[in-house]
Design an enzyme around this catalytic site. Structure first.
Site, short mmCIF file in Angstrom:
data_model
loop_
_atom_site.label_atom_id
_atom_site.label_comp_id
_atom_site.label_asym_id
_atom_site.label_seq_id
_atom_site.Cartn_x
_atom_site.Cartn_y
_atom_site.Cartn_z
N GLU A 179 11.52 9.48 50.46
CA GLU A 179 11.28 10.57 49.19
C GLU A 179 9.83 9.28 48.37
OE1 GLU A 179 13.87 8.42 45.88
OE2 GLU A 179 13.07 9.96 44.08
N LYS A 224 12.89 13.94 50.12
CA LYS A 224 12.88 14.14 49.14
C LYS A 224 11.69 13.56 47.97
CE LYS A 224 15.69 12.05 45.09
NZ LYS A 224 17.02 11.45 44.84
P1 13P Z 1 15.56 12.01 39.33
O1 13P Z 1 16.36 12.85 39.96
O2 13P Z 1 16.15 11.17 38.10
O3 13P Z 1 14.44 11.76 39.13
O4 13P Z 1 15.77 10.70 40.06
C1 13P Z 1 16.18 10.77 41.74
C2 13P Z 1 16.06 9.31 42.18
O5 13P Z 1 16.55 8.96 43.45
C3 13P Z 1 14.39 8.65 42.19
O6 13P Z 1 14.28 8.43 42.15
#
Ligand code: 13P
Length: 344
Positions: A179, A224
């Site tokens: 991510e 992600k």
């Molecule tokens: P959000 O969808 O609220 O951005 O959170 C996703 C997430 O896991 C952020 O690390």
């Protein structure tokens, strides 16, 4: 369930399903509970998450996996059943957030930029989390756009840490969710959509270069990313069609087709907007990877508000969660429409 990395990764992005990010740290969930005037305690956090995980229809049909926080993966429901067993019974895969947060990046840019920490001792922590039932994990790198930012030092250091984390996860037979979040909110969020495109492209190219150097198996990861979107404070907001088009374009430019799936974060978008963007992208296919959701706020906002911390609202909170999960499940198939929101 198959224990092969590639099979777990594919299951996480199965058609019409996505991931529930319920891994808010203790300080973040406190902020969410503050909005409903609820004290954040071990019990209130458990009650809230138990409500979500016992939303059987939503979990079974639309939630392939749940990202948990360290406290939750060890927690038991009110009746003594481990929360992990409740989600597994609904066919949802337990996951775990393993980074220990974004900390100021040492040096002259430390007031703006962060580096995500948590690599020390991670091999041992992965072994324990695997025993506790985790079959996938998450590590979030944060990239801030501002005047003169991000720096190459920040992009490179965060991409490198993501790759080291991903390699350790795969060694433990755990699928890494990779991510790299280019922020759309926060104090520095006045950039336009094209600046978001430029920085996201740079970040993703760097991340995949680092994953290659670390010999990470791309068939056993889920990416992600953020969507390509203007900063929250930008006076120039883009249309949903433009967000969808530019997001698909940057992903096609940077993400190898070997990656089975991409599960977006919502990043501060309101819930229906995050759903609309995902649906438009899927409707524009065919695409080389599955595109789905891994939303935190955009999946939970309505459920928290409806529940409001009151036991008598549990069923209504579950209905609110089930509705959002269903809308996002449809978006993952490119089949959502505004009229379905109204029909609810
Ligand atoms: P959000 O969808 O609220 O951005 O959170 C996703 C997430 O896991 C952020 O690390």
């Amino acid at each position: 369930m198959s224990e092969k990395l590639e099979d777990i990764a594919r299951a996480l992005v199965a058609p019409g399903k996505g991931i529930l990010a319920a891994d808010e740290s203790t300080s973040t969930i406190k902020k969410r509970f503050d909005t409903i005037n609820l004290a954040s305690t071990e019990d209130s956090r458990r009650d809230y998450r138990e409500m979500l995980f016992r939303s059987t229809e939503a979990m079974k049909n639309h939630v392939s996996g749940v990202i948990l926080y360290d406290e939750t993966i060890r927690q038991k429901a009110k009746d003594g059943t481990p929360l992990v067993d409740i989600m597994k019974a609904a066919g949802s895969i337990p996951g775990i957030k393993v980074d220990t947060g974004a900390k100021p990046l040492a040096g002259p840019t430390s007031k703006v930029e962060t580096i995500t920490e948590g690599l020390d001792g991670l091999r041992e922590r992965f072994a324990e989390y695997h025993k506790l039932g985790a079959r996938f994990a998450k590590w979030r790198a944060v990239i801030t756009i501002a005047d003169g930012y991000p720096t190459w030092n920040c992009v490179k250091a965060n991409a490198h840490a993501l790759a080291r984390y991903a390699a350790l996860a795969q060694e433990a037979n755990i699928v890494p969710i990779v991510e790299p979040e280019v922020l759309m909110d926060g104090p520095h969020s006045s950039h336009d959509i094209d600046e978001c495109y430029r920085v996201t492209e740079w970040t993703l190219r760097t991340v995949f270069r680092e994953l290659y150097d670390a010999r990470v198996n791309l068939e056993g990861i889920v990416l992600k990313p953020n969507m390509i979107i203007a900063g929250q404070k930008s006076p120039k907001q883009a249309s949903a069609a433009e967000v969808a088009e530019k997001t698909v374009k940057v992903l096609k430019e940077t993400v190898p087709a070997a990656v089975p799936g991409i599960a977006f974060l919502s990043g501060g978008q309101s819930d229906a907007v995050a759903t609309e963007h995902l649906s438009l992208m899927n409707a524009s296919g065919p695409l080389p990877w599955a595109l789905t959701f891994s939303y935190g706020r955009a999946l939970q906002a309505a459920a928290i508000k409806t529940w409001a911390g009151k036991p008598e609202n549990v069923a209504a909170g579950q209905r609110a969660f089930a509705h959002r999960a269903k809308m996002n499940g449809l978006a993952a198939l490119g089949k959502w429409s505004q009229s379905l929101e109204k029909a609810a």
